[in-house]
Write an enzyme that holds these catalytic residues in place. Structure first.
Site, short mmCIF file in Angstrom:
data_model
loop_
_atom_site.label_atom_id
_atom_site.label_comp_id
_atom_site.label_asym_id
_atom_site.label_seq_id
_atom_site.Cartn_x
_atom_site.Cartn_y
_atom_site.Cartn_z
N PHE A 59 0.81 -1.23 0.00
CA PHE A 59 0.00 0.00 0.00
C PHE A 59 0.84 1.27 0.00
O PHE A 59 0.30 2.38 -0.01
CB PHE A 59 -0.97 0.01 1.20
CG PHE A 59 -0.30 -0.12 2.55
CD1 PHE A 59 0.25 0.97 3.18
CD2 PHE A 59 -0.24 -1.36 3.19
CE1 PHE A 59 0.86 0.85 4.43
CE2 PHE A 59 0.37 -1.49 4.43
CZ PHE A 59 0.93 -0.38 5.05
N ARG A 94 -2.07 7.97 20.78
CA ARG A 94 -2.47 6.78 20.02
C ARG A 94 -3.84 6.27 20.48
O ARG A 94 -4.63 5.79 19.68
CB ARG A 94 -1.44 5.66 20.21
CG ARG A 94 -0.07 5.95 19.64
CD ARG A 94 0.03 5.81 18.16
NE ARG A 94 -0.16 4.48 17.65
CZ ARG A 94 0.00 4.15 16.36
NH1 ARG A 94 0.36 5.07 15.47
NH2 ARG A 94 -0.20 2.93 15.95
N THR A 100 -5.04 1.55 13.81
CA THR A 100 -4.70 1.93 12.43
C THR A 100 -5.85 1.66 11.46
O THR A 100 -6.19 2.52 10.64
CB THR A 100 -3.45 1.14 11.98
OG1 THR A 100 -2.39 1.40 12.92
CG2 THR A 100 -3.02 1.54 10.59
N ARG A 111 -10.44 7.58 14.93
CA ARG A 111 -10.44 6.72 13.73
C ARG A 111 -11.66 5.81 13.69
O ARG A 111 -12.23 5.57 12.62
CB ARG A 111 -9.14 5.91 13.69
CG ARG A 111 -7.91 6.75 13.35
CD ARG A 111 -6.63 6.00 13.62
NE ARG A 111 -5.46 6.60 12.99
CZ ARG A 111 -4.24 6.09 13.08
NH1 ARG A 111 -4.02 4.99 13.78
NH2 ARG A 111 -3.22 6.68 12.49
N HIS A 128 -2.40 11.18 11.73
CA HIS A 128 -1.20 10.41 12.05
C HIS A 128 -0.85 10.70 13.50
O HIS A 128 -0.99 11.83 13.96
CB HIS A 128 -0.03 10.84 11.16
CG HIS A 128 1.28 10.30 11.63
ND1 HIS A 128 1.69 9.01 11.37
CD2 HIS A 128 2.26 10.84 12.42
CE1 HIS A 128 2.86 8.79 11.95
NE2 HIS A 128 3.23 9.88 12.60
N GLU A 139 10.27 11.83 13.96
CA GLU A 139 9.23 12.55 13.22
C GLU A 139 9.13 14.02 13.64
O GLU A 139 8.94 14.89 12.80
CB GLU A 139 7.88 11.84 13.40
CG GLU A 139 7.87 10.46 12.73
CD GLU A 139 6.64 9.63 13.08
OE1 GLU A 139 5.75 10.13 13.81
OE2 GLU A 139 6.57 8.47 12.63
P1 IDP Z 1 -0.27 4.07 12.17
O1 IDP Z 1 -0.63 5.29 11.32
O2 IDP Z 1 -1.42 3.65 13.04
O3 IDP Z 1 1.02 4.25 12.94
P2 IDP Z 1 1.21 2.40 10.30
O4 IDP Z 1 1.28 0.91 10.34
O5 IDP Z 1 2.43 3.16 10.72
O6 IDP Z 1 -0.06 2.85 11.16
O7 IDP Z 1 0.80 2.81 8.82
C1 IDP Z 1 0.83 4.16 8.39
C2 IDP Z 1 -0.42 4.46 7.58
O8 IDP Z 1 -0.47 3.62 6.43
C3 IDP Z 1 -1.73 4.16 8.32
O9 IDP Z 1 -2.15 5.18 9.19
C4 IDP Z 1 -2.68 3.99 7.15
O10 IDP Z 1 -3.09 5.24 6.60
C5 IDP Z 1 -1.81 3.26 6.13
N1 IDP Z 1 -1.93 1.80 6.26
C6 IDP Z 1 -1.36 1.01 7.20
N2 IDP Z 1 -1.66 -0.28 7.03
C7 IDP Z 1 -2.43 -0.31 5.92
C8 IDP Z 1 -3.06 -1.40 5.20
O11 IDP Z 1 -2.96 -2.59 5.56
N3 IDP Z 1 -3.79 -1.06 4.11
C9 IDP Z 1 -3.91 0.24 3.69
N4 IDP Z 1 -3.35 1.27 4.31
C10 IDP Z 1 -2.61 1.00 5.42
MG MG Z 2 3.00 4.32 12.36
#
Ligand code: IDP
Ligand code: MG
Length: 161
Positions: A59, A94, A100, A111, A128, A139
């Site tokens: 993705f 968080r 997520t 969310r 985020h 970050e």
């Molecule tokens: P987070 O934002 O909760 O820390 P991360 O795993 O760091 O999650 O992923 C960053 C961003 O990537 C997520 O907020 C979401 O927008 C997107 N994302 C994460 N996992 C997926 C997935 O399995 N499918 C589609 N988009 C995803």
């Molecule tokens: Mg993350």
């Protein structure tokens, strides 16, 4: 618990759908202190650096397009970047944000209430929030100069202003 700083971004879906105030309000209500804020034009370079740990995910290309506003018809400078400070700020932010995947997020979280999974499978999840201490430090430094943060500005003027 330690005083921490953490990065929050109002993602393009959150901005476009008028959720900026709600996010700020929820983080205020959680007792977090806002110490940095600015609108940012997210270049491809910044987006890829921010999400570099996810570069091998299927993705990833769409994630870069999403954070740059390409799915929400946004012009430049329309991601609001915020830095929050407080005891246990990273985990607290968080929790307010929720999981997520919006479909799995607590319905009382931001969310869970306002995120969605698109028909293309992209998670549009409003904001985020840094995932852990190492990510938060990296970050905050990536998105803000030290002098853009309230605490640093206060220290630099030594309380004279
Ligand atoms: P987070 O934002 O909760 O820390 P991360 O795993 O760091 O999650 O992923 C960053 C961003 O990537 C997520 O907020 C979401 O927008 C997107 N994302 C994460 N996992 C997926 C997935 O399995 N499918 C589609 N988009 C995803
Ligand atoms: Mg993350």
């Amino acid at each position: 618990m330690a005083i921490e700083q953490t990065l929050v971004l109002i993602k393009p879906d959150g901005f476009k759908r008028g959720l900026t105030g709600l996010v700020i309000d929820r983080l205020d209500q959680a007792g977090l202190e806002l110490i940095g804020a600015k609108m940012v034009g997210v270049t491809e370079k910044l987006a890829k650096e921010h999400y570099k740990d996810l570069a091998d995910k299927p993705f990833f290309p769409n994630l870069i397009r999403y954070i740059r506003g390409e799915f929400h018809d946004l012009k430049a400078n329309q991601v609001l970047a915020l830095v929050y400070q407080g005891e246990g700020a990273i985990a607290l932010t968080r929790k307010v944000a929720g999981a997520t995947n919006p479909e799995q997020a607590d319905p009382h979280s931001i969310r869970g209430s306002f995120g969605r999974v698109t028909t293309q499978g992209q998670f549009e999840n409003v904001l985020h929030a840094s995932g852990n201490a190492a990510d938060a430090e990296r970050e905050v430094k990536l998105w803000f100069k030290p002098e853009e943060l309230v605490s640093a500005a206060r220290a630099a003027t030594n309380g004279k202003h």
